[in-house]
Design a protein around this motif. Sequence first.
Motif, PDB file in Angstrom:
ATOM      1  N   LEU A 199       0.857  -1.184   0.000  1.00  0.00           N
ATOM      2  CA  LEU A 199       0.000   0.000   0.000  1.00  0.00           C
ATOM      3  C   LEU A 199       0.897   1.239   0.000  1.00  0.00           C
ATOM      4  N   THR A 200       0.631   2.142  -0.926  1.00  0.00           N
ATOM      5  CA  THR A 200       1.428   3.353  -1.039  1.00  0.00           C
ATOM      6  C   THR A 200       0.808   4.470  -0.209  1.00  0.00           C
ATOM      7  N   LEU A 201       1.605   5.066   0.629  1.00  0.00           N
ATOM      8  CA  LEU A 201       1.143   6.159   1.477  1.00  0.00           C
ATOM      9  C   LEU A 201       1.023   7.421   0.629  1.00  0.00           C
ATOM     10  N   ALA A 202      -0.210   7.902   0.443  1.00  0.00           N
ATOM     11  CA  ALA A 202      -0.461   9.037  -0.443  1.00  0.00           C
ATOM     12  C   ALA A 202      -0.712  10.340   0.306  1.00  0.00           C
ATOM     13  N   ARG A 203      -1.274  10.264   1.497  1.00  0.00           N
ATOM     14  CA  ARG A 203      -1.587  11.486   2.240  1.00  0.00           C
ATOM     15  C   ARG A 203      -1.762  11.165   3.720  1.00  0.00           C
ATOM     16  N   VAL A 204      -1.347  12.099   4.566  1.00  0.00           N
ATOM     17  CA  VAL A 204      -1.558  12.018   6.011  1.00  0.00           C
ATOM     18  C   VAL A 204      -2.103  13.356   6.468  1.00  0.00           C
ATOM     19  N   GLN A 205      -3.236  13.311   7.127  1.00  0.00           N
ATOM     20  CA  GLN A 205      -3.808  14.517   7.715  1.00  0.00           C
ATOM     21  C   GLN A 205      -3.940  14.314   9.221  1.00  0.00           C
TER      22      GLN A 205
ATOM     23  N   ASP B 117       2.744  14.465  -1.175  1.00  0.00           N
ATOM     24  CA  ASP B 117       3.840  14.723  -2.105  1.00  0.00           C
ATOM     25  C   ASP B 117       5.162  14.923  -1.360  1.00  0.00           C
ATOM     26  N   ALA B 118       5.915  15.973  -1.704  1.00  0.00           N
ATOM     27  CA  ALA B 118       7.260  16.151  -1.133  1.00  0.00           C
ATOM     28  C   ALA B 118       7.256  16.298   0.391  1.00  0.00           C
ATOM     29  N   PRO B 119       6.356  17.094   0.980  1.00  0.00           N
ATOM     30  CA  PRO B 119       6.353  17.172   2.453  1.00  0.00           C
ATOM     31  C   PRO B 119       6.101  15.824   3.127  1.00  0.00           C
ATOM     32  N   LEU B 120       5.232  15.008   2.557  1.00  0.00           N
ATOM     33  CA  LEU B 120       4.990  13.693   3.132  1.00  0.00           C
ATOM     34  C   LEU B 120       6.222  12.810   2.966  1.00  0.00           C
TER      35      LEU B 120
END
Length: 386
Positions: free
Chosen positions: A72-78, A93-96
């Motif tokens: 599973l690819t980590l795409a976003r964390v909020q 993206d880059a910050p993640l």
Amino acid sequence: MSIRFTAACAAALALLSFAAADRPLHARERSAAPVRQAVDLQVPHVPTALRTGDERRLVYELHLTNFASQPLTLARVQVLDGDTHSVVLDLADAPLHAAAALPGAPEAEQRARSIAEGRRAIVYLSVPATDTRQRLLHRIELSPPGASAVPIEVVGGAVRVAPGAAPVLGAPLRGGPWAALYDPGMERGHRRVIYAVDGRARIPGRHAVDWMVAAPSGRHGARNPWAESDGFGADVLAVSDGVVAATRDGVPEPEKGAVRAPVALADAPGNYVALDIGGGRYAFYEHLAPGLAVRPGQRVRRGQVIARVGSTGSASRPHLHFHVSDVGAPLAAEGQPFELAGWRALGAYRSIDAFDRDESWVESAAPETQPAEAGFPTPNAVVVFD
């Protein structure tokens, strides 16, 4: 662009109660969201607010373990406010990529943020703190393999913010200027070095600082690294009244100019002092010169000389490694936040590499007029202790 919630995910989030921050959902609540095997979310270390510069922040880690039968690819964390569900931090993206790490994963998986089956990812977080923000929640977007695969959204990792504030301690050194060297994003920096000893993974150096001399001229300079002008032999001070909990002495300084042999993990701190400062916190001093001034069980006063700056253990040059932890052990401990009182910022190095390259540090505006501060120094700040 923020994540678009599915109606089911939004309903599940709205139903989530913090009466018990980590309680399981009831069957009625679970039925509101599609059942998909994905990741386990955990926050193993409860964050405490820490003031750095003009900001108060919560520094902690989110652990994600993949229990699916596919990567599973980590795409976003909020990060969400646990009471209002408003987004307080949004990483993609880059910050993640900069914030996430996959311990032990091959470089290709690291670059792609692809969490293989059974692997763990760690997201190193720094979230704005407020007086009303008492709980945090996390919303994760994951991408299964295949161009047509439906993204997976997971909400969890609930954690309560620790009450109170970080303790304000005295100076560990005298005068200066001293460079407070640390980089939260450095791959092998203190913040990201995990020790899995005694059956648990911990980060003892979560808030560690390496204190090294910064020359008054604004250059570190290619000087004799064993000279007193580079900090070698400088007095190390108790940052608080307390009791010496543990020490190690007798580790010799390496021969001047000799190539250093690799050091065993247990010997990495060199000579050290662990000082019980109360409240379940221990001030930890590493790489000290042989001949400590204190012994276990001894009571000390704030400002008392307890040791001298050295270069023992895994130290490339004389410096004082200082951190605060929850036990008086070098590695089997969780790093705790702390603030220092009575220091004044003169400027900062652009990076740790700039310090190592003997580049000039950047002077702040009218440093002689800056008032004495209390707080945690910003990365690579150059300071003097009053």
